[in-house]
Design an enzyme around this catalytic site. Structure first.
Site, mmCIF file in Angstrom:
data_model
loop_
_atom_site.group_PDB
_atom_site.id
_atom_site.type_symbol
_atom_site.label_atom_id
_atom_site.label_comp_id
_atom_site.label_asym_id
_atom_site.label_seq_id
_atom_site.Cartn_x
_atom_site.Cartn_y
_atom_site.Cartn_z
ATOM 1 N N ASN A 133 0.802 -1.212 0.000
ATOM 2 C CA ASN A 133 0.000 0.000 0.000
ATOM 3 C C ASN A 133 0.841 1.272 0.000
ATOM 4 O OD1 ASN A 133 -2.961 0.137 0.000
ATOM 5 N ND2 ASN A 133 -2.775 -1.520 1.487
ATOM 6 N N ASN B 285 -7.525 -9.855 3.118
ATOM 7 C CA ASN B 285 -8.474 -8.839 2.653
ATOM 8 C C ASN B 285 -9.781 -9.448 2.141
ATOM 9 O OD1 ASN B 285 -8.104 -9.762 0.038
ATOM 10 N ND2 ASN B 285 -6.518 -8.264 -0.429
ATOM 11 N N CYS C 83 -7.158 -1.102 9.383
ATOM 12 C CA CYS C 83 -6.750 -1.985 8.295
ATOM 13 C C CYS C 83 -6.490 -1.059 7.131
ATOM 14 C CB CYS C 83 -7.827 -3.015 8.016
ATOM 15 S SG CYS C 83 -9.498 -2.358 7.927
ATOM 16 N N GLY D 151 -10.572 0.657 7.207
ATOM 17 C CA GLY D 151 -11.079 0.680 8.578
ATOM 18 C C GLY D 151 -12.546 0.382 8.701
ATOM 19 N N ARG E 132 -21.024 -5.206 0.559
ATOM 20 C CA ARG E 132 -20.526 -6.518 0.978
ATOM 21 C C ARG E 132 -21.595 -7.605 0.799
ATOM 22 N NH1 ARG E 132 -16.662 -4.156 0.252
ATOM 23 N NH2 ARG E 132 -15.188 -3.314 1.775
#
Lengths: 622, 589
Positions: free
Chosen positions: A248, A273, A336, A339, A382
């Site tokens: 990243n 991930n 992460c 987040g 999601r």
């Protein structure tokens, strides 16, 4: 409605998912605006909500008709055979349209009407009050305060309006820090541990690249550190694998440089991930859905799917977090990438381990509202509520529920709620029947006016909480220690059959101790009441005999069973793990339910040749 | 031989015991002829460990300076560690333990020395005699007879003196059949299915050899069990390949031509060292807590333990299905008829016969289908998972059977009178015990050892009400139906009560179990109380009624009496049934 090309198809066969001999039920298929309904010849109904449909597949034409396979988000898989291809095609196309919604307003929640009046609807939405929750934790206090910086979603669109930050974090620090964090998600309070004065904070990754730094962000972390009088240092947990975090940096993001921040202890915990999780679940479902699965294929499939490894990683991270707080009294900042996935998992599980309140029915709702809904876990993306990017789909929330289930298995008395509660929540995260989980963040939800146009799930769950109560729950479970310390040795993690095979009845135990105990403890309450009544009556009798009381007694001693009332919101749903299962299955169950029977079925068909017999044996052993 | 000769150092002070899942304790170690005893120094509440030498599977020793450490691995899978100061003491103790735990002579074993501290109410040696079993059988059919042809163990050394065979077969024919079957194990009755009169028989493989020998008496014997026009199934617990290879060694299988009324099905169940290795691998995997998820799952898979469970259960279900669903008789055999055969016949009975799911019925099953049927316990259970001496005859055949029973019990938790602890207890006693029940390999050896006179039977101890209380399933409700378990891999589980017993804290699970018991007991109490109060109220009503009757009012009190057993329960009708039964049971207790 315009999508429904055909509303009724007769002579449709519903195949047994695991049968190798094409055992089936014949019945009629109906398409409604919201559900797909199959009624078999013995009048048993299978309801499938359109929003639950994850995929529809039309298989090549066979002699008996056109097969249609429907996979649902609640892991139900149904396999129909429609006699005429034309009908199949119509159903297929209708379902494709119906299961893919383009606009939020077309979701079931906007048309769902549970016959509540307006004030009930408003009250329902007020059931969970997060300001109350922070008050319960002891915030605001000398160290933490409510910030109005995000009142109008100006600093961070995906955060809630009300955010709690250290008192020493001034507005410029907040603004500066948010500019240095991905999507503006700067460090804020997620959970405050009153006794240890330590906090769980959450944020997204810093935009550090290879060398960038931000003084305000550094001040922000220092402010969090200082807000904890019991410890000078704090932990920063990056929940990603180190390699991902490093990669990243090339995109101008990354992780905190320990040299730039004073008194932080930086730690990677290595949760994969969303893409890895998605394909892991995919593999798991492929394996568990295999017909005639051998033990070794199951175990090696379980291993290669990596699913349990991921669940363990999530729980291990939560255990790390809890140790920092409970043992070292150190505050922890969790992040992460953005987040809102791994960070939500770890923060919420950490709080669940630390605070017994979250192990009550109401507390669990609060926890989900706080760490998942309000902090912007992208439920819509999601769970694929709208027809969108399939790469955004990921079972992050399912993993959270599975982690909780694992804890329930280890601590059977620590939770007020039971497995059915988790399954019901999972069901409704995907059903789009209630407003709670719609959209990706609070701002979006407000724009959709969900509180006016839809209903909240929580009051419905509370109404039928009898179904979700753990009969073994003891509120003062290890009172000296509200902290749960789970054992995360690999052998403690098991395949969650009741989730992934919820609708495959033949795989479950035919009698359930849990259901019996649940009924029994429910019955105990009734008996206690009866005893009181009887005693009163006898007392009265001994005083002055009266025939009228007797009649009253007969009525009052047998009140209508509460559990039999079907709550309006779940009328059309199949029971999850039916409470009455024990009753229906007390008998010996059917050989036909089991795999070893396939062979015999064929065998019993008029005099098979030896060849087919060997064939049958081969199949049975494979 | 005196045990004293083997005990070089009978006592070591200042030893430290590290047990599984408990803090280290300092104390004194003593060795006696049959026990390793460790007692902690604390006077009050001091802990004592009594470990039977026979329970010790292997002993390892290592030294750090003069501090020696002995690691003792037990047959019940527990591992304990003893730190003993002084190199010589430590060596002496280690070698003594080794010698005492590997005694050659059976008559030196503890059961021959054990004197019970309890009063024997019922002699377990006489609890399950074949004659009694036959009595039960002859009440429903007269097609079978007891044969005493083997009374001196001359026809078949591994069979009991009396067996049940078809009535039309005389002892002369039986002797001929015995010659045709491996080890003389001719087909005998294993189970009679009352529902349809179908039977299950077991034997060993026929000695057909490469030239396809046949035996008319054998054909006649097994055909005698068929109804006219009916067919039967032979379930061979070997793969076809293995069965064919057996012909080269003189064994074989029933040829279609000579047994036209029988269909042969091969269901492969593994034997001997493959099973033993499976157990060793499984226990190794369970004992290593450092495994990451992938390693744990791949080790669990590599052990193949659950695969064996599935194979055995599937074969048993098949046998049960032939009998119950197909209405056909079944003959089960592998090669010797002493291992996989017994797994299949006994599990099929658990599935079919409700009696086998009661405590006494299960004990009778173990006696009939394992002990009398000649499962060589002495050979199979000589070593368990930690054995490093690779002997040929050890195999966890009986443990696999118990595991399969546990799997069915898990799926039908209300249909068994006994609980998981009962199965674990049987596992422990099969490997090491103060009782004589599992000594010897067959009835022949047991009678030579005079076990019935010289040792105590396990059943004499278990069947006392004090002990039974621990083994009773509080949720048991007699279920007269056939119970078909699921054999899908998702439905099978690792038996944690045995394999993870020493490796994970069970405090919370135990407490939850206790709470379950509390709820059940409380329920019974309340039921009894409600019934008593109802009765009391009804009596009061009757008194009233009598008075009222005098005044000419219609009696209504009968409503209460009818109403009371049908008490509406808040959830389901299952409990209407229970509420009638439970108080009665409570009264019995």
């Amino acid at each position: 409605m315009e999508h429904i090309r055909t509303t009724k198809v007769e002579q449709v066969k519903l195949l047994d998912r695991f049968s190798t001999s094409n055992k089936s039920l014949t019945g009629t298929l109906y398409l409604t605006a919201t559900h797909l309904l199959f009624i078999d010849s013995s009048r048993r109904e299978t309801w499938i909500l359109h929003h639950h449909i994850a995929a529809v597949e039309k298989l090549p034409l066979t002699t008996s008709g056109c097969p249609l396979v429907i996979q649902c988000k609640n892991f139900r898989i149904v396999h129909f055979v429609v006699p005429r291809e034309r009908d199949c095609h119509d159903v297929y196309n209708s379902l494709l349209q119906l299961s893919r919604t383009a606009k939020y307003e077309e979701l079931y929640a906007f048309s769902y009407n549970p016959k509540q009046n307006e004030s009930e609807q408003v009250k329902g939405w007020q059931l969970i009050d997060l300001a109350e929750e922070y008050k319960r934790m002891g915030v605001p206090n000398d160290y933490w305060q409510l910030s109005d910086a995000n009142r109008d979603y100006k600093i961070c669109e995906t955060y809630p309006r009300d955010l709690y930050v250290p008192r020493t974090a001034s507005k410029p620090i907040i603004v500066g820090s948010s500019k240095f964090r991905s999507k503006g998600r700067f460090p804020v309070l997620s959970y405050y541990h009153k006794d240890k004065k330590a906090a769980i904070c959450r944020c997204s990754q810093p935009l550090s690249g290879f060398s960038a730094r931000c003084l305000e962000d550094e001040h922000m972390l220092q402010a969090i550190s200082k807000a904890n009088p019991s410890n000078r240092y704090m932990y920063v947990m990056d929940t990603r694998p180190k390699l991902n975090a490093m990669a990243n940096r090339a995109a101008g993001k990354g992780y905190e440089n320990e040299d730039n921040y004073s008194n932080i202890r930086f730690q990677f915990v290595g949760i994969e991930n969303i893409h890895v999780m998605r394909s892991s679940l995919q593999k798991l479902l492929e394996v568990s859905g295999t017909k005639g699965l051998s033990v070794n294929d199951f175990l090696s499939g379980l291993e290669s799917s990596g699913w349990l490894r991921h669940i363990k990683a999530v729980l291990d991270a939560a255990v790390f977090l809890v140790k920092a707080i409970a043992v070292e009294s150190a505050s922890v900042l969790v992040h992460c990438s953005d987040g809102w996935d791994r960070t939500s998992q770890v923060c919420s599980l950490g709080a669940l381990l630390l605070d017994s309140y979250y192990r009550t029915i109401k507390g669990f709702m609060v926890l989900i509202e706080k760490d998942w809904i309000s902090f912007g876990h992208k439920f819509s993306d999601r769970c694929c509520q709208l027809d969108g990017d399939p790469k955004e789909i990921s079972p992050v929330f399912t993993q959270f529920l599975e982690s909780v289930w694992n804890l329930m298995e280890q601590f059977p008395q620590a939770f007020e709620y039971n497995e059915a509660f988790l399954l019901q929540i999972h069901e409704h995260v995907h059903s789009c029947q209630f407003g709670n989980f719609l959209g990706n963040c609070q701002k979006e939800r407000e724009e959709l006016k969900l509180k006016e146009k839809t209903y909240s799930l929580w009051p419905f769950l509370l109404d039928e909480q009898k179904k979700y109560q753990n009969p073994l729950y003891s509120p003062d479970f290890s009172p000296e220690l509200t902290l749960l310390e789970p054992n995360t040795v690999s052998f403690n993690f098991k395949f969650w059959r009741n989730m992934y095979h919820q609708f495959d009845r033949s795989m479950h135990p035919r009698q359930s101790v849990y259901d019996l105990i649940m009924n029994m403890s429910e019955q105990n309450k009734q008996l206690e009441k009866d005893i009181k009544e009887l005693e009163a009556k006898i007392k009265q009798k001994n005083g002055q005999p009266d025939a009228v009381i007797l009649k009253e007694h007969q009525q009052s001693a047998h009140p209508a069973p509460v559990a039999l009332k079907t709550p309006p919101c779940f009328k059309k749903e199949q029971p999850l793990i039916p409470v009455n299962d024990a009753v229906r299955t007390i008998e010996g169950s059917n050989t036909a339910d089991n795999r070893y029977s396939e062979f015999m079925e064929e065998f019993s068909k008029a005099e098979p040749a030896v060849v087919s017999l060997e064939y049958g044996v081969a199949r049975m052993t494979c | 031989m005196e045990f004293a000769e083997l005990i070089k150092t009978p006592r070591a002070d200042n030893a430290v015991l590290h047990g599984p899942r408990c803090p280290a304790v300092r104390g004194t170690l003593c060795l006696t002829g049959h026990h390793l005893i460790f007692s902690s120094r604390r006077k009050e509440g001091g802990e004592e460990l009594w470990l039977l030498h026979a329970n010790i599977d292997c002993v390892e020793k290592r030294f750090v300076g003069s501090l020696g450490t002995i690691v003792i691995k037990c047959k019940d899978l527990r591992i304990i560690q003893l730190d003993i100061p002084g190199m010589e003491e430590c060596l002496n103790i280690a070698s003594s333990i080794e010698a005492l735990s590997t005694l050659d002579s059976i008559t030196l074993m503890y059961p021959f020395f054990y004197r019970p501290m309890f009063e024997v109410v019922e002699d377990g040696w006489r609890s399950y005699l074949p004659e009694q079993e036959f009595e039960l059988l002859s009440s429903v059919t007269d097609e079978w007879r007891l044969s005493c042809a083997n009374k001196d163990f001359s026809v078949c050394p591994t069979y009991p003196p009396v067996v049940i065979i078809p009535k039309c077969i005389d002892d002369e024919a039986l002797r001929k059949v015995a010659v045709f079957r491996y080890g003389g194990r001719f087909p005998v009755l294993s189970y009679y299915h009352k529902k349809n009169g179908m039977v299950m028989m077991r034997s060993s493989q026929p000695l057909t050899g490469t030239n396809g020998r046949r035996c008319k008496e054998d054909e006649k014997l097994i055909n005698a069990t068929l109804r006219p026009g009916k067919r039967g199934y032979i379930i061979d617990t070997r793969s076809l390949n293995v069965a064919q290879q057996a012909r080269a060694k003189g064994g074989g299988f029933e040829q279609e031509v000579y047994y036209p009324q029988w269909r042969r099905i091969h269901k492969c169940i593994e034997r001997f060292n493959i099973l033993q290795e499976s157990l060793i691998k499984l226990v190794e995997a369970c004992n290593d807590q450092s495994h990451n998820m992938d390693r744990w799952l791949s080790k669990l898979e590599a052990s193949n333990w659950l695969t064996h469970i599935k194979e055995i259960l599937t074969a048993a279900c098949l046998a049960a299905q032939c009998i119950d669903r197909e209405g056909a008789s079944v003959l089960v055999h592998g090669s010797d008829g002493t291992d996989s055969t017994l797994q299949v016949t006994s599990l099929a009975q658990i599935i079919l016969d409700p009696r086998c799911r009661t405590i006494r019925g299960f004990e009778a099953l173990v006696v009939r289908e394992w002990l009398q049927a000649g499962h060589p316990f002495q050979l199979r259970c000589a070593q368990s998972a930690y054995s490093n001496t690779k002997q040929k005859w050890e195999a966890p055949v009986f443990l696999l059977f118990l595991d399969c029973v546990w799997q069915i019990l898990r799926q039908f938790p209300c249909s068994f009178e006994f609980n998981e602890q009962f199965l674990i207890m049987l596992f422990e006693h099969a490997y090491a015990s103060q009782f004589g029940t599992f000594l010897g390999n067959n009835e022949n050896e047991r009678s030579k050892l005079k076990l019935t006179q010289k040792t105590m039977s396990l059943w004499s101890w278990v069947n006392r009400s004090e002990e039974l209380a621990r083994f009773k399933n509080p949720l048991f409700e007699a279920n007269s139906l056939v119970i078909w378990p699921s054999v899908a891999p998702q439905s099978l589980q690792l038996w944690e009560g045995v394999f993870l017993r020493w490796n994970r804290p069970s405090k919370f699970l135990d407490e939850a179990q206790e709470e379950v018991l509390n709820i059940i007991n409380y329920n019974r109490e309340l039921q009894a109380k409600v019934n008593a109060l109802r009765r009391q109220l009804a009596e009061l009503e009757t008194d009233d009624r009598m008075q009222e009757n005098l005044c000419g009012t219609t009696p209504t009190f009968c409503h209460i009496l009818i109403g009371f057993p049908k008490r509406q329960c808040p959830i389901n009708c299952h409990f209407q049934f229970a509420s009638v039964l439970l108080p009665a049971e409570g009264q019995r207790n």
